[in-house]
Structures are given as structure tokens and as C-alpha cells.
Design a protein around this motif. Structure first.
Motif, PDB file in Angstrom:
ATOM      1  N   ASP A 291      -3.024 -31.891 -72.389  1.00  0.00           N
ATOM      2  CA  ASP A 291      -3.750 -32.292 -73.590  1.00  0.00           C
ATOM      3  C   ASP A 291      -3.585 -31.263 -74.706  1.00  0.00           C
ATOM      4  O   ASP A 291      -3.593 -31.609 -75.880  1.00  0.00           O
ATOM      5  N   ARG A 292      -3.403 -29.992 -74.323  1.00  0.00           N
ATOM      6  CA  ARG A 292      -3.321 -28.923 -75.327  1.00  0.00           C
ATOM      7  C   ARG A 292      -1.900 -28.691 -75.821  1.00  0.00           C
ATOM      8  O   ARG A 292      -1.674 -28.497 -77.017  1.00  0.00           O
ATOM      9  N   VAL A 293      -0.949 -28.679 -74.916  1.00  0.00           N
ATOM     10  CA  VAL A 293       0.409 -28.266 -75.304  1.00  0.00           C
ATOM     11  C   VAL A 293       1.421 -29.402 -75.248  1.00  0.00           C
ATOM     12  O   VAL A 293       2.573 -29.221 -75.656  1.00  0.00           O
ATOM     13  N   GLY A 294       1.015 -30.555 -74.736  1.00  0.00           N
ATOM     14  CA  GLY A 294       1.928 -31.680 -74.626  1.00  0.00           C
ATOM     15  C   GLY A 294       2.451 -31.859 -73.221  1.00  0.00           C
ATOM     16  O   GLY A 294       2.364 -30.969 -72.369  1.00  0.00           O
ATOM     17  N   ASN A 295       3.005 -33.026 -72.960  1.00  0.00           N
ATOM     18  CA  ASN A 295       3.537 -33.340 -71.631  1.00  0.00           C
ATOM     19  C   ASN A 295       4.937 -32.782 -71.406  1.00  0.00           C
ATOM     20  O   ASN A 295       5.320 -32.483 -70.275  1.00  0.00           O
ATOM     21  N   LYS A 296       5.713 -32.645 -72.481  1.00  0.00           N
ATOM     22  CA  LYS A 296       7.101 -32.216 -72.335  1.00  0.00           C
ATOM     23  C   LYS A 296       7.247 -30.836 -71.685  1.00  0.00           C
ATOM     24  O   LYS A 296       7.996 -30.697 -70.712  1.00  0.00           O
ATOM     25  N   PRO A 297       6.576 -29.789 -72.193  1.00  0.00           N
ATOM     26  CA  PRO A 297       6.761 -28.484 -71.556  1.00  0.00           C
ATOM     27  C   PRO A 297       6.242 -28.443 -70.122  1.00  0.00           C
ATOM     28  O   PRO A 297       6.825 -27.770 -69.270  1.00  0.00           O
ATOM     29  N   VAL A 298       5.162 -29.178 -69.860  1.00  0.00           N
ATOM     30  CA  VAL A 298       4.632 -29.238 -68.497  1.00  0.00           C
ATOM     31  C   VAL A 298       5.644 -29.904 -67.566  1.00  0.00           C
ATOM     32  O   VAL A 298       5.897 -29.436 -66.443  1.00  0.00           O
ATOM     33  N   LEU A 299       6.264 -30.988 -68.022  1.00  0.00           N
ATOM     34  CA  LEU A 299       7.268 -31.678 -67.211  1.00  0.00           C
ATOM     35  C   LEU A 299       8.520 -30.828 -67.018  1.00  0.00           C
ATOM     36  O   LEU A 299       9.114 -30.825 -65.934  1.00  0.00           O
ATOM     37  N   ALA A 300       8.941 -30.125 -68.042  1.00  0.00           N
ATOM     38  CA  ALA A 300      10.143 -29.303 -67.930  1.00  0.00           C
ATOM     39  C   ALA A 300       9.970 -28.243 -66.850  1.00  0.00           C
ATOM     40  O   ALA A 300      10.870 -28.006 -66.028  1.00  0.00           O
ATOM     41  N   ILE A 301       8.815 -27.601 -66.829  1.00  0.00           N
ATOM     42  CA  ILE A 301       8.561 -26.551 -65.842  1.00  0.00           C
ATOM     43  C   ILE A 301       8.402 -27.140 -64.447  1.00  0.00           C
ATOM     44  O   ILE A 301       8.999 -26.658 -63.470  1.00  0.00           O
ATOM     45  N   SER A 302       7.613 -28.199 -64.322  1.00  0.00           N
ATOM     46  CA  SER A 302       7.311 -28.743 -62.994  1.00  0.00           C
ATOM     47  C   SER A 302       8.522 -29.419 -62.357  1.00  0.00           C
ATOM     48  O   SER A 302       8.708 -29.332 -61.127  1.00  0.00           O
ATOM     49  N   THR A 303       9.369 -30.091 -63.138  1.00  0.00           N
ATOM     50  CA  THR A 303      10.564 -30.704 -62.537  1.00  0.00           C
ATOM     51  C   THR A 303      11.552 -29.642 -62.070  1.00  0.00           C
ATOM     52  O   THR A 303      12.224 -29.824 -61.039  1.00  0.00           O
ATOM     53  N   PHE A 304      11.635 -28.532 -62.815  1.00  0.00           N
ATOM     54  CA  PHE A 304      12.517 -27.449 -62.370  1.00  0.00           C
ATOM     55  C   PHE A 304      12.010 -26.856 -61.053  1.00  0.00           C
ATOM     56  O   PHE A 304      12.798 -26.594 -60.132  1.00  0.00           O
ATOM     57  N   VAL A 335       3.747 -29.287 -58.079  1.00  0.00           N
ATOM     58  CA  VAL A 335       4.722 -29.980 -58.924  1.00  0.00           C
ATOM     59  C   VAL A 335       4.326 -31.425 -59.193  1.00  0.00           C
ATOM     60  O   VAL A 335       4.388 -31.897 -60.331  1.00  0.00           O
ATOM     61  N   TRP A 336       3.874 -32.153 -58.161  1.00  0.00           N
ATOM     62  CA  TRP A 336       3.625 -33.580 -58.363  1.00  0.00           C
ATOM     63  C   TRP A 336       2.331 -33.861 -59.094  1.00  0.00           C
ATOM     64  O   TRP A 336       2.198 -34.903 -59.751  1.00  0.00           O
ATOM     65  N   SER A 337       1.354 -32.949 -59.021  1.00  0.00           N
ATOM     66  CA  SER A 337       0.135 -33.154 -59.806  1.00  0.00           C
ATOM     67  C   SER A 337       0.401 -32.933 -61.290  1.00  0.00           C
ATOM     68  O   SER A 337      -0.428 -33.304 -62.132  1.00  0.00           O
ATOM     69  N   ALA A 338       1.547 -32.361 -61.622  1.00  0.00           N
ATOM     70  CA  ALA A 338       1.977 -32.248 -63.020  1.00  0.00           C
ATOM     71  C   ALA A 338       2.958 -33.346 -63.388  1.00  0.00           C
ATOM     72  O   ALA A 338       2.870 -33.936 -64.467  1.00  0.00           O
ATOM     73  N   ILE A 339       3.885 -33.666 -62.486  1.00  0.00           N
ATOM     74  CA  ILE A 339       4.962 -34.605 -62.820  1.00  0.00           C
ATOM     75  C   ILE A 339       4.450 -36.033 -62.953  1.00  0.00           C
ATOM     76  O   ILE A 339       4.743 -36.717 -63.945  1.00  0.00           O
ATOM     77  N   ASN A 340       3.705 -36.504 -61.978  1.00  0.00           N
ATOM     78  CA  ASN A 340       3.274 -37.908 -62.011  1.00  0.00           C
ATOM     79  C   ASN A 340       2.399 -38.230 -63.220  1.00  0.00           C
ATOM     80  O   ASN A 340       2.697 -39.169 -63.972  1.00  0.00           O
TER      81      ASN A 340
END
Length: 464
Positions: A291-304, A335-340
């Protein structure tokens, strides 16, 4: 195209009804988790092995539900024609889940050879058509219910709570499967799963539904309209690639646990418990961060991380040495609590309020097809690795499969960079900020986390 604030147009739900539906969705999801967990995972894998399924059949059983997602645009078109997503979603849920009442009968069906496993695959395939249609409609429906500014927190909390419910389901199934002989153990679990799924469908009828925005689309326009949006196509490219990368290995993680590591069903349930408890705490944290920084950076880190830490934690385990598996449970939750929720929320943020169901349906269909291709290739790929891997030694064909999937997963962030998200931080900025916050002896004070602005209200005015 960015999403509008769903609680501002006149055809959205009043806030009180939205809150009521959000609470009901927690209860409905709890019953649904019993159905989901007991018709997939270790239960389905164990039952398929009992019925004599081969490696290729296991890959197909895991991936056919994804192929069924291709029906999603048809479901969106039907819902738009009827003017209600609830009616179509509930009907699909009842049929899709009710078909699982047939699966206990397969253990005693007079079918030769791999006929029973083939029959199980057929039930999974037909049921998945209806369940996939229900899922696509539910996603668009709840996307209109939950206020934009609360999506990360709500779906993060929902993921954590339902993870705990899923843990209870897995523990109950694990104890039962280890203590009762096959096929009765599987027959009871699958029957109860279908009943729980039908109870969830009853609760779904109590959900409130916002009015549909836009005019009903023709079938061809249901597909062409989403594909005409440049940012949606970029998101689709990432999601399609990601599903393929995951399904290269996903069908054989549990067979690896069962057949190579010789884990019991209770041990697999404990693994799921550790993951769910960790996800209960991690999912809301990821949600607030998104909610604060966006989904993109969270997804980039968690998928890696899903391409590095997760496969490594599986591969360093061996029969009798299971401590890396317990660590992998925490990594799995991380990872999956961030990715999904991240992919879910980014798909909603990248679709317009008008005809959202069409966008979500195309998203579901395309990712399902790519996941099916990945799962379809996973079985033959594992058999190829069996042919070139020595029978002796700690290295197995499973390890090659995990490495293959891991490399693909690690590279997913390169496609994510091209997706636009309103107000999202750059991944490098988030990593830099995080390092500064955890570095001891830092001299300057950090500014508070910035909150992303709400996207401006937009509607799709293009010709339909």
C-alpha cells in the motif's frame, strides 16, 4: 490504464455493504480453503499415486486446472449478458465443487491399468472449467467491493487468516491419511472437501454485488478490449512468464517430499503449518508495504527470492535430513504471501472499473494457458533428467528440475520493470531505504514511508 477509486462512482457499493461483504468473504474463504487444500496438494498427489499415476499424469493433474482458466472470458461474457456476476459465479462454484463427489468412487471403479488415474484427470479437468470461471468472476467482483486504498491490507490479512485455516485443514488431513488405510482415507477426505466447498458456495450467495459498469461486450470484444491496453499487455507478459516458470517445478515438489525424502503426510502437514503461521504474520506486513510503496518493487524482490532461496532449501535436504525443509516452509511463506496478493492487486490496479471482468478473465485465461504448458512440459522434462542422471548419489532428477525453474523465476523481474503502476517506488529505492533502516550507527534520520497517491478516476471510453 489505471484503476479508479472503486468507492467513489455512484454504481459502487455503499461502504457499509462493502464492509459486510468483506467480512462474509473471510468466512466463505475459510470453508473454501478446506475444499482447495483437500482437493489439491498432498491429498491429490497421494490419491493420484495410489491410483497409479505416472510422472506425466502427475504433471497433467497439476496443470490441467490452469488450462481450464481459458474458459474465463466466456464466463465474463455470460455474466455481462446476465447483468450479474454473483449468479454465474455461484452456479460455477456449485457445479465445479460438486463434481468432486465422484472422485471417491474412482478407487473402486472397474478400470484397467492407468484408467483410474485418467478418470481422476478427467474429473479434475471438467471441475476446473467451472472453478476457473468462478475464480475470474470472484476476482473482478471483489475488486469492485474492496476500496482501493485498503486492498493491500485486506487481501494480505485475508491471505494470512485463510492460511491458518488451511493449516488446520492440512493437519487434519495429514493425521487421517497416515492413520487410515487407503483408499478409505482419501475417499473420506475428498467427500468432506466437496461438502465444504458447497457450503462456501452457499455463503457466496449472501455477498453483495456492485452494479456492473459499462455496456455488455460481444464475445470477441471481451478478448480484444483488454489486449488493446498497452500496460495490461505488459503486465500479462510478466504474469504469463511467471506462471510458466513456476509450473516447470511445482507439480513435483510434493512428489519429491513423498517419494524421495520419504516424508509422511503429517510431516507435510507440519511443513504447511509452519508456512501458514509464518504467512499469518508476513502477509499483512507485505500488504501494508504494498500500500505504501506499490506492488511492483514487492513483486520484484519476492519473485527473485522464490527463484533462489526456495529451490535451494529443497535441494539441500535429503532423506533423514529434513531441517532445510522446515526452513523452506518459512521461505515459502515469505515469498508467496507477497507474490499472490501482489499479482492480484497489480492486476486490479492495471484494469479499469468499466468491464473489469473482461480484463481479469483474459488475465486468468492467458496465465492459465502458460501454466498448463509449464506443467505439461514438467513431466517429460523430469523423465529426460531421469535418463541422464545417475541412479546413485545424492543428486536426483528433481534437483535439475528445481534448478531449471529457479533460473526462470529469478529473471521474472526483468519483465516486471516495463509495467506501469501509479506511484510505485523503484525496486532499487526500496532496497536502499531498507538497508538504511536496518544499518546500525546511521547518522541521519529517515523520513517516514511515503504513501502512494490514489490513482485518478478513469473510465474506458473507447469504442466497444
Amino acid at each position: 490504464m489505471q484503476d479508479s477509486a472503486p468507492d467513489t462512482p455512484s454504481d459502487r457499493l455503499p461502504l457499509a455493504l462493502a464492509r459486510r461483504t468483506m467480512r462474509l468473504s473471510m468466512y466463505e474463504g475459510g470453508f473454501a480453503m478446506f475444499f482447495i487444500n483437500w482437493t489439491s496438494g498432498s491429498v491429490l498427489t497421494g490419491y493420484a499415486l495410489h491410483l497409479g499415476a505416472s510422472d506425466t499424469a502427475l504433471g497433467l493433474i497439476a496443470s490441467v486446472p490452469l488450462l481450464a482458466q481459458a474458459i474465463s472470458p466466456v464466463a465474463a461474457w455470460l455474466a455481462a449478458r446476465r447483468g450479474s456476476r454473483r449468479t454465474t459465479a455461484v452456479l460455477c462454484a456449485v457445479v465445479g465443487r460438486g463434481l468432486w463427489l465422484l472422485t471417491p468412487l474412482l478407487a473402486v471403479a472397474p478400470l484397467p491399468g492407468e484408467g483410474r488415474a485418467a478418470a481422476l484427470l478427467a474429473v479434475v479437468a471438467v471441475s476446473s472449467l467451472f472453478i476457473a470461471a468462478n475464480g475470474a468472476l470472484w476476482t473482478a467482483w471483489m475488486g469492485d467491493v474492496v476500496p482501493w486504498k485498503e486492498r493491500g491490507r485486506y487481501f494480505g490479512l485475508r491471505t494470512g487468516v485463510l492460511g491458518v485455516v488451511g493449516t488446520l485443514a492440512n493437519l487434519l488431513a495429514g493425521f487421517w491419511l497416515d492413520r487410515v488405510a487407503a483408499p478409505l482415507n482419501f475417499q473420506v477426505v475428498l467427500t468432506v472437501a466437496a461438502v465444504m466447498g458447497l457450503l462456501a458456495a452457499v455463503l457466496l450467495t449472501r455477498h453483495d454485488e456492485p452494479g456492473l459498469s459499462g455496456t455488455p461486450l460481444k464475445m470477441r470484444r471481451t478478448i480484444s478490449l483488454p489486449l488493446g491496453d498497452p500496460n495490461f499487455r505488459r503486465l500479462l507478459a510478466f504474469a504469463v512468464y511467471w506462471q510458466f516458470a513456476v509450473l516447470i517445478a511445482a507439480p513435483f515438489v510434493l512428489p519429491y517430499f513423498l517419494t524421495h525424502l520419504h516424508m509422511s503426510y503429517v510431516q507435510i502437514a507440519i511443513w504447511g503449518t509452519i508456512s501458514a503461521v509464518a504467512a499469518f504474520f508476513l502477509a499483512p506486513t507485505w500488504g501494508r508495504l504494498s500500500d505504501r510503496v506499490g506492488n511492483k518493487p514487492v513483486l520484484a524482490i519476492s519473485t527473485f527470492l522464490a527463484g533462489t532461496l526456495l529451490p535451494v532449501s529443497w535441494m539441500v535436504a535429503s532423506p533423514g535430513v529434513l531441517w532445510p525443509i522446515w526452513i523452506s516452509a518459512v521461505v515459502d511463506a515469505l515469498v508467496w504471501s507477497a507474490i499472490n496478493p501482489g499479482i492480484f492487486n497489480l492486476s486490479l490496479a492495471s484494469t479499469p472499473v468499466s468491464n473489469r471482468a473482461a480484463f481479469i478473465a483474459v488475465f486468468s485465461a492467458a496465465t492459465g494457458l502458460s501454466g498448463f504448458v509449464g506443467g505439461l512440459l514438467s513431466g517429460p522434462l523430469l523423465e529426460l533428467y531421469r535418463a541422464v542422471t545417475p541412479q546413485t548419489g545424492a543428486w536426483t532428477p528433481y534437483h535439475w528440475l528445481f534448478i531449471t525453474s529457479g533460473v526462470f523465476r529469478m529473471l521474472a523481474w526483468t519483465l516486471l520493470r516495463r509495467v506501469e503502476e501509479n506511484g510505485a517506488w523503484r525496486t532499487r529505492a526500496l532496497l536502499s531505504e531498507t538497508r538504511q533502516r536496518i544499518r546500525p550507527g546511521r547518522q541521519r534520520a529517515l523520513h517516514p514511508w511515503k504513501v502512494r497517491p490514489r490513482p485518478p478516476e478513469q473510465h474506458d471510453h473507447r469504442e466497444r
